[in-house]
Write an enzyme that holds these catalytic residues in place. Sequence first.
Site, PDB file in Angstrom:
ATOM      1  N   HIS A  57       9.954   5.562  -3.903  1.00  0.00           N
ATOM      2  CA  HIS A  57      10.502   3.901  -5.045  1.00  0.00           C
ATOM      3  C   HIS A  57       9.927   5.786  -6.171  1.00  0.00           C
ATOM      4  O   HIS A  57       9.644   7.422  -5.804  1.00  0.00           O
ATOM      5  CB  HIS A  57       9.302   4.585  -5.797  1.00  0.00           C
ATOM      6  CG  HIS A  57       7.973   3.497  -4.168  1.00  0.00           C
ATOM      7  ND1 HIS A  57       7.355   3.261  -3.228  1.00  0.00           N
ATOM      8  CD2 HIS A  57       8.476   1.883  -4.610  1.00  0.00           C
ATOM      9  CE1 HIS A  57       7.309   2.699  -2.934  1.00  0.00           C
ATOM     10  NE2 HIS A  57       7.502   1.066  -3.395  1.00  0.00           N
ATOM     11  N   ASP A  60       7.161   7.995  -6.525  1.00  0.00           N
ATOM     12  CA  ASP A  60       6.918   8.916  -5.665  1.00  0.00           C
ATOM     13  C   ASP A  60       7.179   9.849  -5.444  1.00  0.00           C
ATOM     14  O   ASP A  60       6.724  11.066  -4.489  1.00  0.00           O
ATOM     15  CB  ASP A  60       7.337   8.470  -3.895  1.00  0.00           C
ATOM     16  CG  ASP A  60       7.184   6.954  -3.261  1.00  0.00           C
ATOM     17  OD1 ASP A  60       6.437   6.518  -3.730  1.00  0.00           O
ATOM     18  OD2 ASP A  60       7.388   6.065  -2.322  1.00  0.00           O
ATOM     19  N   GLU A 184      12.918  -7.649  -0.695  1.00  0.00           N
ATOM     20  CA  GLU A 184      11.842  -7.462   0.124  1.00  0.00           C
ATOM     21  C   GLU A 184      10.783  -8.728  -0.161  1.00  0.00           C
ATOM     22  O   GLU A 184       9.703  -8.507  -1.620  1.00  0.00           O
ATOM     23  CB  GLU A 184      11.502  -6.061   0.243  1.00  0.00           C
ATOM     24  CG  GLU A 184      10.202  -5.720   1.229  1.00  0.00           C
ATOM     25  CD  GLU A 184       9.950  -4.409   1.532  1.00  0.00           C
ATOM     26  OE1 GLU A 184      10.526  -4.062   0.819  1.00  0.00           O
ATOM     27  OE2 GLU A 184       8.806  -4.309   1.579  1.00  0.00           O
ATOM     28  N   GLU A 220      10.274  -7.127   6.030  1.00  0.00           N
ATOM     29  CA  GLU A 220       9.623  -6.760   6.720  1.00  0.00           C
ATOM     30  C   GLU A 220       8.079  -7.699   7.073  1.00  0.00           C
ATOM     31  O   GLU A 220       7.952  -8.460   7.443  1.00  0.00           O
ATOM     32  CB  GLU A 220       8.239  -5.983   5.348  1.00  0.00           C
ATOM     33  CG  GLU A 220       7.433  -4.854   5.563  1.00  0.00           C
ATOM     34  CD  GLU A 220       6.605  -4.325   5.128  1.00  0.00           C
ATOM     35  OE1 GLU A 220       7.012  -3.773   4.506  1.00  0.00           O
ATOM     36  OE2 GLU A 220       4.934  -4.287   5.079  1.00  0.00           O
ATOM     37  N   HIS A 223       4.690  -8.794   6.288  1.00  0.00           N
ATOM     38  CA  HIS A 223       4.751  -9.661   4.972  1.00  0.00           C
ATOM     39  C   HIS A 223       5.264 -10.893   5.742  1.00  0.00           C
ATOM     40  O   HIS A 223       4.320 -11.724   5.474  1.00  0.00           O
ATOM     41  CB  HIS A 223       6.128  -9.364   3.925  1.00  0.00           C
ATOM     42  CG  HIS A 223       5.813  -7.488   3.554  1.00  0.00           C
ATOM     43  ND1 HIS A 223       6.490  -7.741   2.965  1.00  0.00           N
ATOM     44  CD2 HIS A 223       4.518  -7.171   3.590  1.00  0.00           C
ATOM     45  CE1 HIS A 223       5.910  -6.298   2.360  1.00  0.00           C
ATOM     46  NE2 HIS A 223       4.720  -6.319   2.416  1.00  0.00           N
ATOM     47  N   ASP A 258      -2.919  -6.872   4.080  1.00  0.00           N
ATOM     48  CA  ASP A 258      -1.893  -6.075   4.607  1.00  0.00           C
ATOM     49  C   ASP A 258      -2.028  -5.123   5.091  1.00  0.00           C
ATOM     50  O   ASP A 258      -2.806  -3.786   4.471  1.00  0.00           O
ATOM     51  CB  ASP A 258      -0.515  -5.676   2.510  1.00  0.00           C
ATOM     52  CG  ASP A 258       0.259  -5.361   4.104  1.00  0.00           C
ATOM     53  OD1 ASP A 258       0.780  -5.359   4.580  1.00  0.00           O
ATOM     54  OD2 ASP A 258       1.098  -4.433   2.564  1.00  0.00           O
ATOM     55  N   ASP A 260      -0.510  -2.957   7.306  1.00  0.00           N
ATOM     56  CA  ASP A 260       0.057  -2.231   7.480  1.00  0.00           C
ATOM     57  C   ASP A 260       0.531  -0.792   8.622  1.00  0.00           C
ATOM     58  O   ASP A 260       0.451   0.001   8.839  1.00  0.00           O
ATOM     59  CB  ASP A 260       0.795  -0.899   6.036  1.00  0.00           C
ATOM     60  CG  ASP A 260       1.883  -1.099   5.256  1.00  0.00           C
ATOM     61  OD1 ASP A 260       2.384  -2.479   5.610  1.00  0.00           O
ATOM     62  OD2 ASP A 260       1.485  -1.199   3.786  1.00  0.00           O
ATOM     63  N   ASP A 290       7.662   0.944   7.122  1.00  0.00           N
ATOM     64  CA  ASP A 290       7.097   1.178   6.148  1.00  0.00           C
ATOM     65  C   ASP A 290       5.609   0.637   6.631  1.00  0.00           C
ATOM     66  O   ASP A 290       5.022  -0.757   6.820  1.00  0.00           O
ATOM     67  CB  ASP A 290       7.390  -0.386   5.502  1.00  0.00           C
ATOM     68  CG  ASP A 290       6.767   0.514   4.349  1.00  0.00           C
ATOM     69  OD1 ASP A 290       5.538   0.935   4.096  1.00  0.00           O
ATOM     70  OD2 ASP A 290       6.609  -0.823   3.230  1.00  0.00           O
TER      71      ASP A 290
HETATM   72  C1  GCO Z   1       3.536  -3.422   0.340  1.00  0.00           C
HETATM   73  C2  GCO Z   1       5.440  -3.003   0.056  1.00  0.00           C
HETATM   74  C3  GCO Z   1       5.407  -1.385   0.224  1.00  0.00           C
HETATM   75  C4  GCO Z   1       6.353  -0.727  -0.972  1.00  0.00           C
HETATM   76  C5  GCO Z   1       7.930  -2.128  -0.472  1.00  0.00           C
HETATM   77  C6  GCO Z   1       9.472  -1.608  -1.313  1.00  0.00           C
HETATM   78  O1  GCO Z   1       2.648  -2.617   0.607  1.00  0.00           O
HETATM   79  O2  GCO Z   1       3.791  -4.312   0.562  1.00  0.00           O
HETATM   80  O3  GCO Z   1       6.307  -3.261   1.624  1.00  0.00           O
HETATM   81  O4  GCO Z   1       5.282  -0.896   1.043  1.00  0.00           O
HETATM   82  O5  GCO Z   1       6.560  -0.550  -2.028  1.00  0.00           O
HETATM   83  O6  GCO Z   1       8.112  -1.797   0.566  1.00  0.00           O
HETATM   84  O7  GCO Z   1      10.546  -1.074  -1.301  1.00  0.00           O
HETATM   85 MN    MN Z   2       7.966  -3.104   2.831  1.00  0.00          MN
END
Ligand code: GCO
Ligand code: MN
Length: 388
Positions: A57, A60, A184, A220, A223, A258, A260, A290
Site C-alpha cells: 500500500h 506501507d 478485492e 482472498e 474474505h 477477519d 488472516d 495476505d
Molecule cells: C484485509 C485486506 C488487506 C489489504 C488488501 C489490499 O485485511 O481485509 O485484505 O489486508 O489491504 O488485501 O490488497
Molecule cells: Mn487481501
Amino acid sequence: MPSQDLAPTRDDKFAFGVWCLQNRGRDPFGDATRAEISALDCIRGLAQRNCYGFEFHDNDIIPFGASAKQRDEVVRDIQKVMADTGIKCTMGTTNTFHHPVFKDGAFTSTDPAVRLYTTQKVMNCIDLAAELGAEVFVFWGGREGVEVDASKDPVSASGWLRDSLNFLCEYVLAQGYSMKFSMEPKPNEPRGDLYLPTVGSVLAFIQTLRHPEMVGINPETAHIKMAGLNPYHEFAQALDAGKLLDVHLNGQKPLRFDQDLTFGSDDLKEAFYTAKLLIDHRYEGTIGFDAHPYRTESDCWDFVDRSMRTYKILQEKVRRYNECRPIQDLLREIHGANTHLKGFTARFSREAAQKLKDMSFDPVALASRKLSYERLDQLVTELLLGVI
Ligand code: GCO
Ligand code: MN
C-alpha cells in the site's frame, strides 16, 4: 517425502504484502507484540528467501503526508534493493481506509470532496506503482460500506465508485502505463457491511465499467470464508470469467471476524483444492499471501517460510493426485457415463432442440448409478496425510 525440493524459487512467483510482514500483532483489544520492521527490511528479507515479489500500500512504504522529496528517496531506496536482489514489485494498492477522512467511505463517501481526495491519492499511488514496475493495481474498499442503511443509497454509492474507476482507467491509459486493476471483494469488516462482498458481485460490477477489459479480481480466501462461501468455487468463478488477475491466499474459520490466518493452517483440504485449481488451470499470476503471523510470534519469518513451504508441498500433492492410479481410475469411472452425449448443448440448432425433445431417458436407471464419493474423498484424505 515430496520428491521435489521445497525451497522456494523465483519461478514459484510467490509474493507477500509488505503490510503482512509489518503487522505488529495489534488487535482491537491489545497492543503490538513485536518490533517494527521497515519496508526495506521486509523486501530484503523476502528477496533473501527467493520470494518473487512484494505487494504494497502507498503508506506501507511512504508515510501519510510525506513530502515529495521523502517519497522520491523511498522510491530510490526500494529500486536499489530491487536492482540488487532481483525481487519484483508485483502489486500496488492504496490505503483508503486508515485515515479518519475515510471514516464513511472513500469512493463511496457522501462528500464529493472525499471522493476526489481518494481519487487523487489513488492517482499518486498508481504513479508510484508504475515507477516500481507493478502491473497489477488492487482496489480493496475497506471503508466502502455502511452501518446505517439510511445514510446512503447503495445504487448511488455504486455510481460514485463506477465514475471513479472509469476515471482512473482513463488515467492509466492516458499515462501509457501497462497496468490492470484488480478488485478485492470482502463482505464486512471494518464496515458493518461492505459493498461488493463476493466474487460474483465484483464480476457483475466490472461489466458495468467503461473498460471492463482493464479490470479483474483479486479474491482472498479469508474474505470468502467470512461470507460462509467456498474459496475453491469463488476462485474458480473468477478464473472461468478470465478475471483471476491475482490471489490472496490465507486461512480463516468460516463466518468469523477477519482472522488472516496462515495459508493451509486451518483447512488443508481446502488449501489443496485452491492450489489444485491454480495449477490445473495454469494460472499465471503471482501466488500472493495476505495474512499475518500469530500475535504470539516475535517476528514474521517463520510465517513467511511456512506459507511458501505449504504451497510447495501442496503443489507436489497435486502432482501426485494427478498421477495417483486409484484416484484417476475412480475419476474416469465417475466421468465415464454416457460419453456419447457429451457437448450436446454446446451449439444450438432447431434440429438439435427437436432431437433432444425426442430423446428418451430413464431417470430411475440414471439415478441408480453408483458414485463412490466416500472412497474418493478418503483417497484424497490419505494422499494429503501421506498414506498413499
Ligand atoms: C484485509 C485486506 C488487506 C489489504 C488488501 C489490499 O485485511 O481485509 O485484505 O489486508 O489491504 O488485501 O490488497
Ligand atoms: Mn487481501
